[in-house]
Design a protein around this motif. Structure first.
Motif, short mmCIF file in Angstrom:
data_model
loop_
_atom_site.label_atom_id
_atom_site.label_comp_id
_atom_site.label_asym_id
_atom_site.label_seq_id
_atom_site.Cartn_x
_atom_site.Cartn_y
_atom_site.Cartn_z
N GLU A 1 9.93 23.61 24.94
CA GLU A 1 10.71 22.99 23.87
C GLU A 1 10.33 21.52 23.72
O GLU A 1 10.18 21.01 22.60
CB GLU A 1 12.21 23.12 24.17
CG GLU A 1 13.08 22.52 23.09
CD GLU A 1 14.56 22.70 23.35
OE1 GLU A 1 15.32 21.80 22.94
OE2 GLU A 1 14.95 23.73 23.95
N ASN A 2 10.13 20.83 24.83
CA ASN A 2 9.76 19.42 24.78
C ASN A 2 8.38 19.23 24.13
O ASN A 2 8.19 18.30 23.35
CB ASN A 2 9.79 18.81 26.19
CG ASN A 2 9.62 17.31 26.15
OD1 ASN A 2 10.26 16.62 25.37
ND2 ASN A 2 8.73 16.81 27.01
N GLU A 3 7.43 20.09 24.46
CA GLU A 3 6.10 20.00 23.85
C GLU A 3 6.19 20.21 22.34
O GLU A 3 5.51 19.52 21.57
CB GLU A 3 5.16 21.04 24.45
CG GLU A 3 4.67 20.73 25.84
CD GLU A 3 3.80 21.84 26.40
OE1 GLU A 3 2.65 21.53 26.77
OE2 GLU A 3 4.26 22.99 26.47
N ILE A 4 7.00 21.17 21.92
CA ILE A 4 7.16 21.44 20.49
C ILE A 4 7.75 20.22 19.80
O ILE A 4 7.21 19.72 18.80
CB ILE A 4 8.03 22.70 20.27
CG1 ILE A 4 7.30 23.94 20.77
CG2 ILE A 4 8.39 22.83 18.79
CD1 ILE A 4 8.18 25.19 20.81
N ARG B 1 14.30 31.20 18.27
CA ARG B 1 14.62 31.77 19.58
C ARG B 1 13.48 32.61 20.12
O ARG B 1 13.13 32.52 21.28
CB ARG B 1 15.89 32.59 19.49
CG ARG B 1 17.10 31.73 19.28
CD ARG B 1 18.36 32.52 19.34
NE ARG B 1 19.48 31.62 19.14
CZ ARG B 1 20.66 32.01 18.82
NH1 ARG B 1 20.94 33.28 18.68
NH2 ARG B 1 21.64 31.13 18.64
N GLU B 2 12.94 33.46 19.27
CA GLU B 2 11.85 34.33 19.71
C GLU B 2 10.52 33.70 19.35
O GLU B 2 10.32 33.24 18.24
CB GLU B 2 11.98 35.70 19.04
CG GLU B 2 13.19 36.46 19.52
CD GLU B 2 13.22 37.86 18.96
OE1 GLU B 2 12.13 38.43 18.74
OE2 GLU B 2 14.31 38.37 18.75
N ALA C 1 12.99 15.47 14.79
CA ALA C 1 12.40 16.48 15.67
C ALA C 1 13.39 16.92 16.74
O ALA C 1 13.43 18.10 17.10
CB ALA C 1 11.12 15.94 16.32
N LYS C 2 14.20 16.01 17.21
CA LYS C 2 15.18 16.35 18.24
C LYS C 2 16.30 17.23 17.69
O LYS C 2 16.80 18.11 18.38
CB LYS C 2 15.77 15.06 18.82
CG LYS C 2 16.65 15.27 20.02
CD LYS C 2 17.10 13.95 20.61
CE LYS C 2 17.94 14.19 21.84
NZ LYS C 2 18.32 12.95 22.50
#
Length: 162
Positions: free
Chosen positions: A6-9, A28-29, A21-22
């Motif tokens: 999630e952090n990389e995205i 989910r999938e 972005a935050k």
């Protein structure tokens, strides 16, 4: 595509603020093994879409705006510029992305026609079928995947050239 955290995205986005972005809703999938890029629409704001792809040595995320949907006749078709999948009706939408950096802050943008659901990777692999009768291509699945990656790379190059 390799699995991303999630952090990389969230940290990959080049054309929106860190706060945007935050706050964005992530899908989910994420069937990473079938994806060349991660694309999704925001269920709370249907005109928003997001795309994250490996581009060169980096992961690049872009925020997109979809044009207001124009209803087309079911017998008319449109073609995605990235995966070259034909769709009937509103299966393809014009998506516009602000350029990265100062050019984007000045209002410069780039647009392209993409599958409305941003599931191009699934269409080229035959994991999702268009509602339009499929045309027969002589390209192999790997050649269609390569074409998709070339086309999405060109779109990202335009955004990053800001």
């Amino acid at each position: 595509m390799r699995a991303l955290t999630e952090n990389e995205i969230r940290s990959s986005f080049v054309n929106c603020s860190k706060g945007d972005a935050k706050r964005m809703r992530l899908p989910r999938e994420r069937p990473w093994e079938d994806l060349d890029f991660l694309g999704w629409r925001d269920p709370g704001a249907p005109d928003r879409g997001y795309l994250v792809a490996e581009h060169g040595e980096q992961v690049v995320g872009i925020a997109l705006r979809a044009s207001t949907e124009v209803r087309r006749g079911f017998s008319k078709s449109t073609v995605c510029s990235v995966c070259v999948t034909p769709h009937s009706g509103s299966g393809v939408a014009l998506f516009v992305a602000a350029r990265a950096g100062a050019a984007g802050r000045q209002g410069n943008s780039v647009g392209t026609y993409l599958c409305s659901d941003l599931a191009c990777s699934l269409y080229v692999r035959g994991l999702r079928l268009s509602d339009f009768r499929q045309r027969i291509e002589t390209l192999s699945e790997q050649e269609r995947i390569d074409r998709l990656n070339t086309n999405i790379g060109g779109f990202l190059d335009e955004i990053l050239a800001g």
